[in-house]
Design a protein around this motif. Structure first.
Motif, PDB file in Angstrom:
ATOM      1  N   THR A 168      30.851 -71.459  62.888  1.00  0.00           N
ATOM      2  CA  THR A 168      29.471 -71.464  62.388  1.00  0.00           C
ATOM      3  C   THR A 168      28.870 -72.874  62.414  1.00  0.00           C
ATOM      4  OG1 THR A 168      30.290 -71.669  60.106  1.00  0.00           O
ATOM      5  CG2 THR A 168      29.827 -69.446  60.926  1.00  0.00           C
ATOM      6  N   THR A 169      29.714 -73.899  62.313  1.00  0.00           N
ATOM      7  CA  THR A 169      29.184 -75.271  62.353  1.00  0.00           C
ATOM      8  C   THR A 169      28.571 -75.615  63.707  1.00  0.00           C
ATOM      9  OG1 THR A 169      30.628 -76.102  60.601  1.00  0.00           O
ATOM     10  CG2 THR A 169      29.788 -77.713  62.161  1.00  0.00           C
ATOM     11  N   PRO A 170      29.252 -75.426  64.833  1.00  0.00           N
ATOM     12  CA  PRO A 170      28.585 -75.714  66.108  1.00  0.00           C
ATOM     13  C   PRO A 170      27.394 -74.797  66.381  1.00  0.00           C
ATOM     14  CG  PRO A 170      30.754 -74.734  66.492  1.00  0.00           C
ATOM     15  CD  PRO A 170      30.688 -75.095  65.037  1.00  0.00           C
ATOM     16  N   VAL A 171      27.399 -73.571  65.853  1.00  0.00           N
ATOM     17  CA  VAL A 171      26.212 -72.717  66.001  1.00  0.00           C
ATOM     18  C   VAL A 171      25.013 -73.389  65.331  1.00  0.00           C
ATOM     19  CG1 VAL A 171      25.148 -70.543  65.288  1.00  0.00           C
ATOM     20  CG2 VAL A 171      27.440 -70.528  66.274  1.00  0.00           C
ATOM     21  N   PRO A 207      26.039 -78.713  57.639  1.00  0.00           N
ATOM     22  CA  PRO A 207      26.732 -77.953  58.675  1.00  0.00           C
ATOM     23  C   PRO A 207      28.231 -77.762  58.446  1.00  0.00           C
ATOM     24  CG  PRO A 207      25.274 -79.592  59.642  1.00  0.00           C
ATOM     25  CD  PRO A 207      25.404 -79.919  58.196  1.00  0.00           C
ATOM     26  N   MET A 208      28.852 -78.579  57.585  1.00  0.00           N
ATOM     27  CA  MET A 208      30.291 -78.410  57.353  1.00  0.00           C
ATOM     28  C   MET A 208      30.577 -78.650  55.874  1.00  0.00           C
ATOM     29  SD  MET A 208      33.580 -80.046  59.397  1.00  0.00           S
ATOM     30  CE  MET A 208      33.136 -79.249  60.951  1.00  0.00           C
ATOM     31  N   VAL A 209      30.567 -77.559  55.110  1.00  0.00           N
ATOM     32  CA  VAL A 209      30.801 -77.641  53.668  1.00  0.00           C
ATOM     33  C   VAL A 209      32.261 -77.942  53.356  1.00  0.00           C
ATOM     34  CG1 VAL A 209      30.662 -76.355  51.492  1.00  0.00           C
ATOM     35  CG2 VAL A 209      28.865 -76.069  53.222  1.00  0.00           C
ATOM     36  N   ASN A 210      33.167 -77.500  54.202  1.00  0.00           N
ATOM     37  CA  ASN A 210      34.606 -77.540  53.919  1.00  0.00           C
ATOM     38  C   ASN A 210      35.370 -78.283  55.027  1.00  0.00           C
ATOM     39  OD1 ASN A 210      37.211 -76.976  53.052  1.00  0.00           O
ATOM     40  ND2 ASN A 210      37.092 -74.773  53.384  1.00  0.00           N
ATOM     41  N   PRO A 211      35.145 -79.584  55.184  1.00  0.00           N
ATOM     42  CA  PRO A 211      35.771 -80.300  56.310  1.00  0.00           C
ATOM     43  C   PRO A 211      37.293 -80.339  56.235  1.00  0.00           C
ATOM     44  CG  PRO A 211      34.701 -81.845  54.805  1.00  0.00           C
ATOM     45  CD  PRO A 211      34.272 -80.477  54.393  1.00  0.00           C
ATOM     46  N   ASP A 212      37.851 -80.459  55.029  1.00  0.00           N
ATOM     47  CA  ASP A 212      39.317 -80.486  54.923  1.00  0.00           C
ATOM     48  C   ASP A 212      39.916 -79.179  55.420  1.00  0.00           C
ATOM     49  OD1 ASP A 212      38.983 -82.920  53.657  1.00  0.00           O
ATOM     50  OD2 ASP A 212      39.359 -82.141  51.642  1.00  0.00           O
ATOM     51  N   GLY A 213      39.305 -78.063  55.021  1.00  0.00           N
ATOM     52  CA  GLY A 213      39.811 -76.759  55.443  1.00  0.00           C
ATOM     53  C   GLY A 213      39.661 -76.535  56.930  1.00  0.00           C
TER      54      GLY A 213
END
Length: 395
Positions: A168-171, A207-213
């Motif tokens: 979903t981030t690159p979208v 765009p990226m709420v959860n970068p660690d995950g």
């Protein structure tokens, strides 16, 4: 692209010289008074890059400008110390080059490093994009918000709440790229002119709420928490089923909207998915999103997830009537199924509707088993493109 102001030049003139809308120039240079610009100062021209060129036999400024469909004066502005009547073979000059295509490639494993690299590249070319660090992840990675536009109506999109839904981030980033590309080139997207959207709205995006995950799913466990996450993952090194943050808390079960219901029926210990935490808003990523939402007072929010090719838009009757009209439009432009109510609580969208009584939507992109394959990227993006436009277009 940076240029040095000459005596007598104005931002309005640069707007005409480079074919860039004046609002984009103004927003790319917020520290400059357009009514009193100073010769010798630098300004940024969005949508252009400066490229080196070596003079060849037969070259002239007029010839180079004509070949590249740029103004002769743009070349003079870029090369103030060059005498155009005395060009020498092998001489180095700078040429302004309009950016005409995407710089983001979404069909890749899109981890937090790739996201930060793309973010830096976008802001370099499109300095009217405002970025703000709204917090940090558990492991100290930046949580970044982008804002584009000058309107009071603020529309928010987020992606990758869930780690194995990272596509979903690159979208979302691809839409942002297409949006700024259309703005600087005066183009429409699916027949919709973009500058009116820019003037009427401010688009907010995390765009990226959860970068660690996300990094855990794509790259495997970092050494600092390797043993802990492997234990939470039942001893497996396959993290494809991991939705949570690095502490094993599901960020989309962290919000105070009947959180107790989810606590009662969801896992009681940290793990790959669904654990709502020991209380609402314990995780830094969830807290950052809640604080951002409270500060910005979004008119509408859109959370991108996978999978199911459907979207949810109601919460216990707290959604406004306008949400139903939007849902009809979204169903038409995306082909996704509209679902008003689902048996779910404590999600970001649930909380937003519950607290603010404003439209909130969760989109489940694509179909299959998470993480969805890159092969679905184009289809997902085309389904969501109409949603992005309707969200910004509808009043």
């Amino acid at each position: 692209m940076r240029v040095t102001i000459r005596p007598g030049d104005t931002l309005w003139y640069y707007s005409q010289l480079f074919g860039i809308p004046l609002p984009l120039l103004l927003d790319s240079n917020p520290g400059i008074n357009p009514n009193a610009i100073t010769a010798g100062s630098e300004v940024q021209i969005p949508g252009f890059i400066s490229v080196g060129y070596t003079i060849k036999s037969g070259d002239s400024f007029w010839k180079l400008a004509n070949e590249r469909s740029i103004s002769l004066d743009a070349l003079l502005l870029m090369n103030p110390s060059v005498n155009p009547n005395q060009l020498q073979l092998g001489q180095s000059i700078r040429l302004p080059e309009r950016v005409m295509s995407r710089i983001i490639e979404g069909r890749v494993n899109y981890d937090s490093s790739r996201f930060q690299e793309d973010l830096s590249a976008l802001v370099e070319i499109y300095p009217f994009i405002k970025i703000e660090q709204i917090g940090e992840s558990v492991l100290g990675k930046p949580l970044t918000e982008l804002r584009i536009g000058r309107g009071e109506r603020m529309i928010h999109f987020n992606a990758s709440f869930h780690a194995n839904e990272w596509i979903t981030t690159p979208v979302l980033m691809t839409f942002i790229n297409d949006y700024v590309l259309a703005l600087t080139n005066g183009e429409a997207i699916r027949g919709v002119q973009t500058l009116p959207l820019y003037n009427f709205n401010t688009l907010s995006a995390v765009p990226m709420v959860n970068p660690d995950g996300v990094d855990l799913v794509i790259n495997g466990p970092p050494q600092t928490v390797r043993e802990e996450v492997i234990e939470m993952n039942n001893g497996s090194l396959n993290f494809n089923g991991w939705k949570a943050n690095i502490r094993g808390v599901d960020l989309n079960n962290q919000y105070p909207a009947n959180w107790e219901i989810e606590q009662a029926r969801k896992p009681k210990v940290p793990g790959p998915r669904d654990y709502p935490g020991r209380a609402p808003l314990t995780e830094p990523e969830a807290i950052a999103m809640a604080e951002l939402t409270q500060r910005r007072q979004f008119a509408q929010v859109y959370a991108l997830h996978t999978q199911g090719e459907e979207f949810y838009w109601g919460y216990l009757g707290y959604e406004p009537s306008f949400s139903a009209q939007l849902a009809e439009e979204f169903e038409r432009v995306s082909g996704y199924q509209s679902v008003r109510y689902v048996d779910s609580h404590a999600g970001y969208r649930d909380w937003f509707i519950y607290i603010y009584r404003r439209p909130g939507f969760t989109f489940e992109l694509g179909s299959g088993v998470n993480p969805l394959p890159i092969a679905q990227f184009d289809e997902m993006y085309q389904a969501m493109l109409g949603v992005f436009l309707v969200a910004l277009y509808r009043r």
